[in-house]
Scaffold this active site. Structure first.
Site, PDB file in Angstrom:
ATOM      1  N   GLU A 186       0.737  -1.035   0.143  1.00 21.80           N
ATOM      2  CA  GLU A 186       0.082  -0.025  -0.022  1.00 21.80           C
ATOM      3  C   GLU A 186       0.907   1.156   0.007  1.00 21.80           C
ATOM      4  O   GLU A 186       0.678   2.319   0.938  1.00 21.80           O
ATOM      5  CB  GLU A 186      -0.825  -0.017   1.160  1.00 21.80           C
ATOM      6  N   CYS A 213      -3.012  33.904   9.094  1.00 22.03           N
ATOM      7  CA  CYS A 213      -2.871  34.612  10.251  1.00 22.03           C
ATOM      8  C   CYS A 213      -2.515  33.596  11.509  1.00 22.03           C
ATOM      9  O   CYS A 213      -3.385  33.357  12.469  1.00 22.03           O
ATOM     10  CB  CYS A 213      -4.140  35.516  10.704  1.00 22.03           C
TER      11      CYS A 213
HETATM   12  N1  LLP Z   1      -1.581   2.028   4.420  1.00 16.76           N
HETATM   13  C1  LLP Z   1      -2.120   2.324   5.690  1.00 16.76           C
HETATM   14  C2  LLP Z   1      -2.813   1.536   6.390  1.00 16.76           C
HETATM   15  C3  LLP Z   1      -2.049   3.802   5.833  1.00 16.76           C
HETATM   16  O1  LLP Z   1      -2.406   4.276   7.218  1.00 16.76           O
HETATM   17  C4  LLP Z   1      -0.912   4.874   5.070  1.00 16.76           C
HETATM   18  C5  LLP Z   1      -0.658   6.092   5.783  1.00 16.76           C
HETATM   19  C6  LLP Z   1      -0.520   4.128   4.130  1.00 16.76           C
HETATM   20  C7  LLP Z   1      -0.851   2.849   3.622  1.00 16.76           C
HETATM   21  C8  LLP Z   1       0.176   4.835   3.172  1.00 16.76           C
HETATM   22  O2  LLP Z   1       1.509   5.267   3.622  1.00 16.76           O
HETATM   23  P1  LLP Z   1       2.589   5.907   2.833  1.00 16.76           P
HETATM   24  O3  LLP Z   1       3.146   4.968   1.718  1.00 16.76           O
HETATM   25  O4  LLP Z   1       2.300   7.163   2.096  1.00 16.76           O
HETATM   26  O5  LLP Z   1       3.601   6.315   4.081  1.00 16.76           O
HETATM   27  N2  LLP Z   1      -0.064  13.137   6.382  1.00 16.76           N
HETATM   28  C9  LLP Z   1       1.078  12.395   6.647  1.00 16.76           C
HETATM   29  C10 LLP Z   1       1.085  10.940   6.441  1.00 16.76           C
HETATM   30  C11 LLP Z   1       0.124  10.183   6.955  1.00 16.76           C
HETATM   31  C12 LLP Z   1       0.150   8.613   6.580  1.00 16.76           C
HETATM   32  C13 LLP Z   1      -1.219   8.183   6.834  1.00 16.76           C
HETATM   33  N3  LLP Z   1      -1.387   6.668   6.608  1.00 16.76           N
HETATM   34  C14 LLP Z   1       2.311  13.049   5.985  1.00 16.76           C
HETATM   35  O6  LLP Z   1       1.937  14.067   5.366  1.00 16.76           O
HETATM   36  O7  LLP Z   1       3.646  13.000   6.392  1.00 16.76           O
END
Ligand code: LLP
Length: 421
Positions: A275, A346
């Site tokens: 994922e 702000c």
């Molecule tokens: N699978 C699950 C169950 C997840 O919770 C997430 C991300 C992913 C896959 C994908 O993760 P990635 O490969 O993108 O690291 N807003 C935060 C990141 C939050 C990630 C939440 N879950 C940021 O801007 O760093």
């Protein structure tokens, strides 16, 4: 060569000069490179294949849910990892078939479960006993059996920012290791659910392989133990989380990651699901912005942009570091100055970079805030009644506006005064 690079002194997205694009679409604006999206996907999926793994990549839609981004991956064979009805509808609308969709997330509503079932998705990643019971009842109401993977919390520290770590026992995510056998037993008594696998995800922006190795080994051992006990587990979902180099730091490559997967999960001999979100889209996008003013404070120099924390929240929320590049390349002899790059919102936290050394900038100068393809537009808001930034896709020397900037009237049209006023 990077997709965003200087040519003849001007920053380009692929073959397109960004100063020209800035004049045509205005700022702030998110700009994505289709070539970068495609090559990130190909490299990720290719590394898993090269490692001899039977893998399905299910793009984590939350990282960038734009239909054009999902479509780009769909055409390359991707599935999707979704966490809401909205993401599920987007994945389907972008052409991802239900049987390649994983529905994750710690809190799914009845309606979301029902839509997942009606869409014939591959699996629900279930995170609690309560959710398993609820899914059973929703599925029985539809006369169906829901395919389930139990998301296990491996209690491994992902060594990433505290706000994006998910695999420790104190986090809200997943089922405790010791509770898994009991949930499998419970599932046997629930005709509306069928446990087909396990899932694990320990966090995001993970920059070392150690935490993956530890989590994968723990889940592989559990998988083997449960299978030996007679449970018919068919698949393993290894989650996402592989980081990108925001600061040019040396990170493990996807090939190194694939080698860890092969060593830990390969011997199970079952199909694997991945994922990835950030790794596929992060470096493929920038936030284009213009300098409004340069203000010399008593002790600091502020470069005030027309982009703000409402457009890209990561620096304010996680103290995240994003590279900032002037659209006009600085000559080697140009004087550089430390400045705080801030937005007009702000809030004192509306800061993109503190004490960043940049060449002299003035009003109207264009800048690119890099690695904004993941968790950028999707986490944006209209705070301070600012308009959502448009999104632009670049391919070669062409561009297409894939999300227009709405007008203020459009946003106000969604509101009504109470009927008694
Ligand atoms: N699978 C699950 C169950 C997840 O919770 C997430 C991300 C992913 C896959 C994908 O993760 P990635 O490969 O993108 O690291 N807003 C935060 C990141 C939050 C990630 C939440 N879950 C940021 O801007 O760093």
């Amino acid at each position: 060569m990077s997709t965003f690079a200087y040519r003849n002194g001007i920053l380009h997205a692929e073959d397109l000069p960004l100063d020209r694009l800035m004049d045509q679409v205005g700022t702030p604006a998110f700009v994505y490179s289709q070539t970068a999206l495609e090559s990130a996907y190909r490299r990720f999926a290719g590394a898993l294949k090269e490692a001899g793994l039977n893998a399905q990549v299910c793009y984590a839609v939350k990282a960038n849910p734009h239909l054009a981004v999902i479509r780009c991956f769909a055409e390359l064979g991707a599935g999707a990892d979704v966490v809401s009805e909205g993401e599920l509808r987007r994945a389907l609308a972008a052409g991802i078939p239900g049987e390649k969709i994983v529905f994750a997330g710690v809190g799914k509503s009845d309606a979301e479960m029902a839509l997942g079932l009606a869409s014939g998705i591959l699996q629900f990643n279930v995170e609690s006993r309560e959710e398993l019971r609820r899914l059973d009842s929703v599925a029985r109401n539809q006369g169906k059996t829901a395919p389930v993977a139990l998301r296990v919390n491996p209690d491994v520290d992902a060594k990433t920012h505290a706000k994006i770590t998910t695999g420790k026992s104190e986090n809200k995510f997943g089922i405790d290791f010791q509770d898994v056998p009991e949930l499998l037993q419970l599932a046997d008594a629930l005709p509306g659910v069928r446990i087909e696998g396990l899932a694990v995800h320990i966090g995001s922006q993970i920059t070392q392989l150690g935490p993956f190795e530890a989590a994968f080994q723990r889940i592989a051992d559990l998988f083997t133990q449960l299978r030996d006990a007679g449970h018919d587990l068919k698949r393993l979902d290894a989650g996402g989380g592989l980081g990108i180099a925001y600061q040019g730091e040396g990170l493990p490559s996807v090939e190194d990651y694939a080698a860890v997967v092969r060593r830990t999960l390969g011997p199970l001999g079952v199909p694997l699901i991945f994922e990835p979100g950030r790794h596929l889209v992060g470096d493929a996008g920038i936030l284009l912005s213009r300098v409004l003013f340069v203000k010399q404070g008593r002790s600091r120099r502020f470069v005030i942009l027309d982009a703000a924390m409402n457009d890209l929240l990561r620096p304010a929320l996680y103290d995240a570091w994003h590279e900032i590049l002037p659209l006009r390349e600085a000559r080697p002899d140009t004087e550089q100055q430390a400045c705080d790059v801030v937005g007009p919102v702000c809030e004192s936290s509306d800061v993109f970079a503190s004490g960043r050394v940049l060449p002299e900038l003035g009003p109207g100068d264009g800048l690119a805030i890099c690695a904004a393809g993941a968790y950028g537009a999707t986490m944006s808001s209209t705070y301070n009644s600012r308009l959502p930034a448009p999104e632009v896709m670049v391919s070669g020397g062409s561009y297409s506006i894939i999300r227009t900037r709405p007008g203020h009237a459009d946003l106000m049209a969604m509101e009504q005064l109470p009927e008694w006023s």
